[in-house]
Motif scaffolding. Structure first.
Motif, PDB file in Angstrom:
ATOM      1  N   GLY A   1       3.758   5.784  -5.470  1.00  9.61           N
ATOM      2  CA  GLY A   1       3.926   6.003  -6.954  1.00  9.61           C
ATOM      3  C   GLY A   1       2.820   7.237  -7.311  1.00  9.61           C
ATOM      4  N   LYS A   2       1.755   7.350  -6.395  1.00  7.37           N
ATOM      5  CA  LYS A   2       0.872   8.391  -6.592  1.00  7.37           C
ATOM      6  C   LYS A   2       1.692   9.758  -6.358  1.00  7.37           C
ATOM      7  CE  LYS A   2      -3.264   6.077  -5.356  1.00  7.37           C
ATOM      8  NZ  LYS A   2      -4.384   5.874  -4.318  1.00  7.37           N
TER       9      LYS A   2
ATOM     10  N   GLN B   1       0.668  -1.236   0.072  1.00  9.50           N
ATOM     11  CA  GLN B   1       0.004  -0.051  -0.053  1.00  9.50           C
ATOM     12  C   GLN B   1       0.832   1.231  -0.090  1.00  9.50           C
ATOM     13  OE1 GLN B   1      -3.273   0.384  -0.439  1.00  9.50           O
ATOM     14  NE2 GLN B   1      -2.982   2.491  -0.342  1.00  9.50           N
ATOM     15  N   ILE B   2       1.868   1.226   0.693  1.00  9.00           N
ATOM     16  CA  ILE B   2       2.777   2.613   0.762  1.00  9.00           C
ATOM     17  C   ILE B   2       3.680   2.562  -0.445  1.00  9.00           C
ATOM     18  CG2 ILE B   2       5.143   3.260   1.710  1.00  9.00           C
ATOM     19  CD1 ILE B   2       4.442   1.674   4.403  1.00  9.00           C
ATOM     20  N   CYS B   3       3.875   1.444  -1.360  1.00 13.07           N
ATOM     21  CA  CYS B   3       4.378   1.697  -2.739  1.00 13.07           C
ATOM     22  C   CYS B   3       3.246   2.282  -3.598  1.00 13.07           C
ATOM     23  CB  CYS B   3       5.020   0.301  -3.215  1.00 13.07           C
ATOM     24  SG  CYS B   3       6.473  -0.215  -2.107  1.00 13.07           S
TER      25      CYS B   3
ATOM     26  N   SER C   1       7.719   8.849 -11.572  1.00 14.26           N
ATOM     27  CA  SER C   1       6.985   7.511 -11.619  1.00 14.26           C
ATOM     28  C   SER C   1       7.773   6.869 -10.432  1.00 14.26           C
ATOM     29  CB  SER C   1       7.266   6.767 -12.900  1.00 14.26           C
ATOM     30  OG  SER C   1       8.540   6.421 -13.097  1.00 14.26           O
ATOM     31  N   LEU C   2       7.526   5.588 -10.138  1.00 16.43           N
ATOM     32  CA  LEU C   2       8.229   4.818  -9.235  1.00 16.43           C
ATOM     33  C   LEU C   2       9.812   4.767  -9.607  1.00 16.43           C
ATOM     34  CD1 LEU C   2       5.885   2.148  -7.980  1.00 16.43           C
ATOM     35  CD2 LEU C   2       6.826   3.907  -6.703  1.00 16.43           C
TER      36      LEU C   2
ATOM     37  N   VAL D   1       4.991  -0.177   9.290  1.00 19.32           N
ATOM     38  CA  VAL D   1       6.140   0.047   8.160  1.00 19.32           C
ATOM     39  C   VAL D   1       5.858   1.460   7.588  1.00 19.32           C
ATOM     40  CG1 VAL D   1       6.978  -0.365   5.944  1.00 19.32           C
ATOM     41  CG2 VAL D   1       6.248  -2.133   7.075  1.00 19.32           C
ATOM     42  N   GLU D   2       6.885   2.348   7.493  1.00 18.20           N
ATOM     43  CA  GLU D   2       6.816   3.765   7.228  1.00 18.20           C
ATOM     44  C   GLU D   2       7.942   3.924   6.207  1.00 18.20           C
ATOM     45  OE1 GLU D   2       6.816   8.453   8.527  1.00 18.20           O
ATOM     46  OE2 GLU D   2       6.472   7.128   9.953  1.00 18.20           O
ATOM     47  N   ILE D   3       7.721   4.614   4.995  1.00 21.40           N
ATOM     48  CA  ILE D   3       8.990   4.907   4.153  1.00 21.40           C
ATOM     49  C   ILE D   3       8.966   6.299   3.573  1.00 21.40           C
ATOM     50  CG2 ILE D   3       9.606   4.419   1.720  1.00 21.40           C
ATOM     51  CD1 ILE D   3       8.100   1.427   1.842  1.00 21.40           C
ATOM     52  N   THR D   4      10.123   6.982   3.529  1.00 25.75           N
ATOM     53  CA  THR D   4      10.022   8.102   2.915  1.00 25.75           C
ATOM     54  C   THR D   4      10.923   7.894   1.655  1.00 25.75           C
ATOM     55  OG1 THR D   4      12.381   8.789   3.954  1.00 25.75           O
ATOM     56  CG2 THR D   4      10.269   9.052   5.003  1.00 25.75           C
ATOM     57  N   ALA D   5      11.030   8.881   0.728  1.00 26.36           N
ATOM     58  CA  ALA D   5      11.776   8.706  -0.529  1.00 26.36           C
ATOM     59  C   ALA D   5      12.331  10.167  -0.984  1.00 26.36           C
ATOM     60  CB  ALA D   5      10.838   8.107  -1.551  1.00 26.36           C
TER      61      ALA D   5
END
Length: 143
Positions: free
Chosen positions: A74-75, A68-70, A83-84, A133-137
């Motif tokens: 992507g959004k 879900q995070i991915c 994009s990813l 889980v938490e993700i920053t990018a």
């Protein structure tokens, strides 16, 4: 081996993956070093596994939360003009390092070619008690 790919239709500059002699190859789904041509950087704040209505998706399931995070990532990348594939760095936080295999399996699916550089660490808790889980990018787009 150095590789550089320009993806057709994507607004990401070609990423050059650098494998450094003397450093072991990553065992998980990440690249050791990435070089990109000049472009615009975008930064994505920490994402939890929130569905469209704001609820945490995949309670108790680190793989479902990562998926879900991915989707959300992507959004966010698309809103920034990318994009990813534009993502060059991920910081992944988990409440239990035992989730690493589940998280890495999803990462291998989502970032199958030229994955971003990455760090994963265990933390005590997130702002939502059901979040695992938490993700920053960080990403880069042309122009």
């Amino acid at each position: 081996r150095d590789r550089s790919r320009k993806r057709k239709g994507a607004s990401v500059p070609a990423k050059q993956i650098i494998h450094v002699e003397g450093l072991s190859r990553p065992g998980a789904a990440f690249s050791p070093v990435i070089v990109t041509p000049p472009g615009r950087l975008f930064f994505v704040a920490g994402l939890l596994a929130r569905g469209d209505s704001g609820e945490i998706v995949g309670q108790g399931d680190a793989a479902a939360q990562t998926r879900q995070i991915c989707r959300n990532l992507g959004k966010a990348a698309q809103a920034a003009g990318g994009s990813l594939e534009s993502i060059v760095r991920l910081d992944i936080y988990v409440t239990d390092i035992a989730f690493k295999d589940q998280v890495n399996a999803v990462r291998r699916e989502v970032f199958a070619v030229d994955p971003p550089v990455s760090t994963m660490v265990q933390v005590g808790q997130f702002t939502e008690s059901d979040a695992l889980v938490e993700i920053t990018a960080i990403g880069v787009v042309s122009g």
